[in-house]
Design a protein around this motif. Structure first.
Motif, PDB file in Angstrom:
ATOM      1  N   LEU A  13       0.844  -1.272  -0.039  1.00  0.00           N
ATOM      2  CA  LEU A  13       0.064  -0.054  -0.083  1.00  0.00           C
ATOM      3  C   LEU A  13       0.916   1.301   0.039  1.00  0.00           C
ATOM      4  N   TYR A  14       1.787   1.421   0.806  1.00  0.00           N
ATOM      5  CA  TYR A  14       2.575   2.591   1.040  1.00  0.00           C
ATOM      6  C   TYR A  14       3.417   2.640  -0.384  1.00  0.00           C
ATOM      7  N   ASN A  15       4.339   1.500  -0.656  1.00  0.00           N
ATOM      8  CA  ASN A  15       5.480   1.624  -1.689  1.00  0.00           C
ATOM      9  C   ASN A  15       4.528   1.570  -3.024  1.00  0.00           C
ATOM     10  N   GLY A  16       3.203   1.180  -3.155  1.00  0.00           N
ATOM     11  CA  GLY A  16       2.796   1.003  -4.603  1.00  0.00           C
ATOM     12  C   GLY A  16       1.716   2.259  -4.704  1.00  0.00           C
ATOM     13  N   ILE A  17       1.163   2.753  -3.757  1.00  0.00           N
ATOM     14  CA  ILE A  17       0.321   3.929  -3.980  1.00  0.00           C
ATOM     15  C   ILE A  17       0.608   5.163  -3.097  1.00  0.00           C
ATOM     16  N   LEU A  18       0.734   5.037  -1.982  1.00  0.00           N
ATOM     17  CA  LEU A  18       0.739   6.208  -1.198  1.00  0.00           C
ATOM     18  C   LEU A  18       2.170   7.041  -1.215  1.00  0.00           C
ATOM     19  N   SER A  19       2.928   6.475  -1.546  1.00  0.00           N
ATOM     20  CA  SER A  19       4.273   7.069  -1.910  1.00  0.00           C
ATOM     21  C   SER A  19       4.138   7.818  -3.236  1.00  0.00           C
ATOM     22  N   TYR A  20       3.470   7.337  -4.049  1.00  0.00           N
ATOM     23  CA  TYR A  20       3.294   8.129  -5.344  1.00  0.00           C
ATOM     24  C   TYR A  20       2.217   9.244  -5.275  1.00  0.00           C
ATOM     25  N   VAL A  21       1.231   9.201  -4.478  1.00  0.00           N
ATOM     26  CA  VAL A  21       0.214  10.152  -4.045  1.00  0.00           C
ATOM     27  C   VAL A  21       1.090  11.040  -3.681  1.00  0.00           C
ATOM     28  N   PHE A  22       1.859  11.037  -2.265  1.00  0.00           N
ATOM     29  CA  PHE A  22       2.813  11.993  -1.790  1.00  0.00           C
ATOM     30  C   PHE A  22       3.752  12.843  -2.672  1.00  0.00           C
ATOM     31  N   PHE A  23       4.355  12.220  -3.661  1.00  0.00           N
ATOM     32  CA  PHE A  23       5.056  12.858  -4.569  1.00  0.00           C
ATOM     33  C   PHE A  23       4.622  13.660  -5.732  1.00  0.00           C
ATOM     34  N   ALA A  24       3.133  12.968  -6.129  1.00  0.00           N
ATOM     35  CA  ALA A  24       2.273  13.855  -7.023  1.00  0.00           C
ATOM     36  C   ALA A  24       1.789  15.087  -6.421  1.00  0.00           C
ATOM     37  N   LEU A  25       1.194  14.967  -5.117  1.00  0.00           N
ATOM     38  CA  LEU A  25       0.641  16.088  -4.299  1.00  0.00           C
ATOM     39  C   LEU A  25       1.879  17.250  -4.286  1.00  0.00           C
ATOM     40  N   PHE A  26       2.950  16.614  -3.842  1.00  0.00           N
ATOM     41  CA  PHE A  26       4.111  17.477  -4.017  1.00  0.00           C
ATOM     42  C   PHE A  26       4.282  18.293  -5.082  1.00  0.00           C
ATOM     43  N   MET A  27       4.179  17.692  -6.304  1.00  0.00           N
ATOM     44  CA  MET A  27       4.376  18.071  -7.628  1.00  0.00           C
ATOM     45  C   MET A  27       3.379  19.290  -7.924  1.00  0.00           C
ATOM     46  N   VAL A  28       2.172  19.021  -7.451  1.00  0.00           N
ATOM     47  CA  VAL A  28       1.155  19.940  -7.972  1.00  0.00           C
ATOM     48  C   VAL A  28       1.123  21.179  -7.035  1.00  0.00           C
ATOM     49  N   LEU A  29       1.694  21.088  -5.595  1.00  0.00           N
ATOM     50  CA  LEU A  29       1.825  22.209  -4.904  1.00  0.00           C
ATOM     51  C   LEU A  29       2.908  22.966  -5.240  1.00  0.00           C
TER      52      LEU A  29
END
Length: 192
Positions: free
Chosen positions: A158-174
């Motif tokens: 869950l973390y390495n397959g989804i949450l980490s990507y969501v975290f980095f995508a959110l940072f890129m948007v911000l």
């Protein structure tokens, strides 16, 4: 025809790289760590051949990950196999940090791929952004490491397959939102 084959292979390798935790989750339930590590090494070798860049760094990374795969195969260890995202995150962080010692950071090189050099005022911004990405990658490595050693395979996936990507995508948007504000501010101040 060769170009189409190469592009297709690159696309497949990219998808497998991005879905690595799910591949591991499925593979561990069906094959075992040693088989997955052997497949991982073959994928890394193909990635090296298709995404090859100039410089010693790519070869050094291939050798490092070949040793990692050999250790996983030797110990046939699920736990070791889970540390691959940690190593990848740290490897990319090292590349970013080392680029801070040169005139042009990795992020500035990415920015130049558009064909236009960034304006002068952007140099400091891009250097600072490289520092922030370095920190985020190290933070991700710590969380991925914790998930590898202390969490279930499902939580690790869950973390390495989804949450980490969501975290980095959110940072890129911000960062993209902030970048627009920063550009307007610099242009308003007459910087170029």
């Amino acid at each position: 025809m060769l170009t189409i084959l190469k592009t297709g292979a690159q696309a497949v390798l990219l998808v497998i790289t991005l879905t690595y935790p799910f591949v591991v989750y499925w593979g561990l339930n069906n094959y075992g760590p040693a088989v997955l590590a052997a497949v991982l090494f073959l994928l890394l070798l193909l990635r090296f051949l298709f995404f090859r860049r100039q410089g010693w760094g790519q070869g050094a990374l291939l050798i490092f990950f070949a040793i990692f795969c050999a250790v996983v195969i030797g110990f046939d260890s699920e736990n070791l196999l889970r540390y691959y995202p940690v190593l990848m995150s740290l490897a990319v962080a090292v590349v970013f940090v080392l680029s801070l010692t040169s005139e042009m950071t990795v992020i500035e090189r990415f920015a130049r791929l558009s064909g236009q050099p960034p304006p002068n005022y952007a140099k400091t911004y891009l250097r600072n952004l490289t520092k922030i990405w370095s920190g985020l990658l190290v933070l991700n490595a710590f969380v991925a490491g914790y998930s590898a050693c202390c969490m279930s395979l499902q939580s690790w996936t869950l973390y390495n397959g989804i949450l980490s990507y969501v975290f980095f995508a959110l940072f890129m948007v911000l960062e993209l939102i902030y970048r627009q504000f920063y550009k307007r501010k610099c242009i308003g101040m007459g910087l170029s």
